[in-house]
Motif scaffolding. Structure first.
Motif, PDB file in Angstrom:
ATOM      1  N   GLU A 287       4.422  11.510 -13.664  1.00 24.98           N
ATOM      2  CA  GLU A 287       5.649  10.746 -13.445  1.00 24.98           C
ATOM      3  C   GLU A 287       5.734  10.276 -11.997  1.00 24.98           C
ATOM      4  O   GLU A 287       6.097   9.120 -11.723  1.00 24.98           O
ATOM      5  N   SER A 288       5.389  11.159 -11.062  1.00 20.61           N
ATOM      6  CA  SER A 288       5.463  10.809  -9.646  1.00 20.61           C
ATOM      7  C   SER A 288       4.522   9.667  -9.299  1.00 20.61           C
ATOM      8  O   SER A 288       4.896   8.722  -8.596  1.00 20.61           O
ATOM      9  N   LEU A 289       3.291   9.734  -9.809  1.00 17.10           N
ATOM     10  CA  LEU A 289       2.337   8.673  -9.520  1.00 17.10           C
ATOM     11  C   LEU A 289       2.767   7.371 -10.192  1.00 17.10           C
ATOM     12  O   LEU A 289       2.566   6.282  -9.643  1.00 17.10           O
ATOM     13  N   GLY A 290       3.398   7.481 -11.349  1.00 20.21           N
ATOM     14  CA  GLY A 290       3.935   6.296 -12.002  1.00 20.21           C
ATOM     15  C   GLY A 290       5.022   5.637 -11.175  1.00 20.21           C
ATOM     16  O   GLY A 290       5.077   4.404 -11.059  1.00 20.21           O
ATOM     17  N   HIS A 291       5.899   6.438 -10.585  1.00 18.31           N
ATOM     18  CA  HIS A 291       6.952   5.899  -9.722  1.00 18.31           C
ATOM     19  C   HIS A 291       6.347   5.213  -8.489  1.00 18.31           C
ATOM     20  O   HIS A 291       6.839   4.156  -8.058  1.00 18.31           O
ATOM     21  N   LEU A 292       5.291   5.820  -7.941  1.00 17.81           N
ATOM     22  CA  LEU A 292       4.639   5.215  -6.780  1.00 17.81           C
ATOM     23  C   LEU A 292       4.001   3.888  -7.150  1.00 17.81           C
ATOM     24  O   LEU A 292       4.136   2.896  -6.426  1.00 17.81           O
ATOM     25  N   ALA A 293       3.309   3.853  -8.284  1.00 19.85           N
ATOM     26  CA  ALA A 293       2.639   2.617  -8.711  1.00 19.85           C
ATOM     27  C   ALA A 293       3.641   1.506  -8.966  1.00 19.85           C
ATOM     28  O   ALA A 293       3.345   0.324  -8.735  1.00 19.85           O
ATOM     29  N   ALA A 294       4.838   1.867  -9.413  1.00 19.77           N
ATOM     30  CA  ALA A 294       5.865   0.856  -9.712  1.00 19.77           C
ATOM     31  C   ALA A 294       6.346   0.131  -8.464  1.00 19.77           C
ATOM     32  O   ALA A 294       6.880  -0.979  -8.548  1.00 19.77           O
ATOM     33  N   THR A 295       6.158   0.728  -7.294  1.00 17.99           N
ATOM     34  CA  THR A 295       6.596   0.073  -6.055  1.00 17.99           C
ATOM     35  C   THR A 295       5.599  -0.972  -5.580  1.00 17.99           C
ATOM     36  O   THR A 295       5.928  -1.801  -4.722  1.00 17.99           O
TER      37      THR A 295
ATOM     38  N   GLY B  47      -2.006  -3.990  -5.070  1.00 23.03           N
ATOM     39  CA  GLY B  47      -1.656  -3.042  -4.022  1.00 23.03           C
ATOM     40  C   GLY B  47      -2.516  -1.793  -4.054  1.00 23.03           C
ATOM     41  O   GLY B  47      -3.066  -1.416  -5.100  1.00 23.03           O
ATOM     42  N   LEU B  48      -2.614  -1.122  -2.921  1.00 24.65           N
ATOM     43  CA  LEU B  48      -3.512   0.022  -2.752  1.00 24.65           C
ATOM     44  C   LEU B  48      -2.756   1.344  -2.788  1.00 24.65           C
ATOM     45  O   LEU B  48      -1.605   1.424  -2.381  1.00 24.65           O
ATOM     46  N   VAL B  49      -3.441   2.385  -3.259  1.00 28.86           N
ATOM     47  CA  VAL B  49      -2.927   3.752  -3.200  1.00 28.86           C
ATOM     48  C   VAL B  49      -3.982   4.643  -2.563  1.00 28.86           C
ATOM     49  O   VAL B  49      -5.129   4.696  -3.021  1.00 28.86           O
ATOM     50  N   SER B  50      -3.598   5.335  -1.501  1.00 28.41           N
ATOM     51  CA  SER B  50      -4.440   6.362  -0.890  1.00 28.41           C
ATOM     52  C   SER B  50      -3.911   7.712  -1.364  1.00 28.41           C
ATOM     53  O   SER B  50      -2.796   8.097  -1.029  1.00 28.41           O
TER      54      SER B  50
ATOM     55  N   ALA C 202       0.846  -1.197   0.000  1.00 28.96           N
ATOM     56  CA  ALA C 202       0.000   0.000   0.000  1.00 28.96           C
ATOM     57  C   ALA C 202       0.878   1.242   0.000  1.00 28.96           C
ATOM     58  O   ALA C 202       1.963   1.250   0.588  1.00 28.96           O
ATOM     59  N   VAL C 203       0.399   2.279  -0.673  1.00 23.17           N
ATOM     60  CA  VAL C 203       1.100   3.561  -0.755  1.00 23.17           C
ATOM     61  C   VAL C 203       0.178   4.660  -0.256  1.00 23.17           C
ATOM     62  O   VAL C 203      -0.998   4.732  -0.649  1.00 23.17           O
TER      63      VAL C 203
END
Length: 237
Positions: free
Chosen positions: A107-115, A120-123, A92-93
């Motif tokens: 780009e930033s959200l892409g980097h987060l999704a790559a982790t 997995g979840l994103v808040s 989760a992020v």
């Protein structure tokens, strides 16, 4: 409201994976407003933040809460994230108040999704452009309200302290581009920033009633346009 959504989502993910401990990344998590409560649920949390002072405060707060072994502080930002976090290693992020200030939100959200591991979840919590229009208009700043409405970055001028604001549609688009599926959207501070503070402070029971009203309106799409912030919960397909 945001915490309740996050807590419930983490509980659901624990049940789905049938494992009691999740790996959580809190980007821009600063002093640990969310990281420490998440760690108190028993999860491992890595906080990536550019401020050494904020990370020092995070470590102190984690120690006071007795979760030092579950919280890791890393200095960095979304640009350096690929160098700091192993891909496909996070369940989760948390990305709260970050997309407004980065150079490239996509780009930033892409980097987060790559982790994230699959599923997995994103808040995601971000400033709402339309809420700023209403706030400026109610304050009598009509030209600034009109500027926010038409500005690509959702700002009302050079003196605006917020670098960028988003609409619901823009956040949905960013999530889709990062390979994320939006599961829910909530409006945050729908009424709280519009109600005179003196009313809340002096009327008996007003604060509790306001919180209940916020909770009731948060999930209603009709109120998303006037909220100060938008909270999206998304998952990696």
């Amino acid at each position: 409201m945001v915490w309740e959504v996050v807590r419930t989502a983490l509980e659901r993910r624990v049940a789905e994976l049938d494992q009691p401990v999740l790996d959580v990344l809190d980007t821009g998590g600063g002093t640990g407003n969310f990281a420490v409560p998440v760690a108190k649920l028993g999860h491992r949390v890595t906080v990536v933040d550019p401020s050494p002072d904020a990370l020092f405060a995070l470590e102190r707060r984690a120690a006071e809460a007795g979760v030092t072994e579950l919280v890791r502080a890393v200095q960095g930002d979304t640009q350096t994230l690929p160098e700091l976090i192993t891909p496909d290693s996070v369940d989760a992020v948390l990305c709260h108040g970050v997309l407004e200030v980065v150079d490239d939100p996509a780009e930033s959200l892409g980097h987060l999704a790559a982790t994230l591991r699959k599923g997995g979840l994103v808040s995601l919590l971000a400033a709402n452009r339309n809420g700023a229009v209403l706030a400026r208009a109610l304050a009598g700043h009509f030209e600034e309200a009109r500027t926010v409405l038409g500005a690509p970055d959702g700002r009302w001028g050079a003196g605006d302290p917020m670098p960028r604001r988003f609409t619901t549609e823009e956040l949905h688009g960013l999530a889709r581009a990062a390979g994320l599926r939006v599961e829910s959207v909530h409006g945050v501070r729908v009424f709280a920033d519009l109600v005179p503070g003196v009313l809340v402070d002096t009327e008996p029971g007003a604060m509790e009633a306001l919180l209940k009203l916020e909770e009731a309106a948060a999930a209603e799409p009709a109120f998303h346009a006037v909220a100060t912030q938008l909270h999206l919960l998304a998952a990696l397909d």
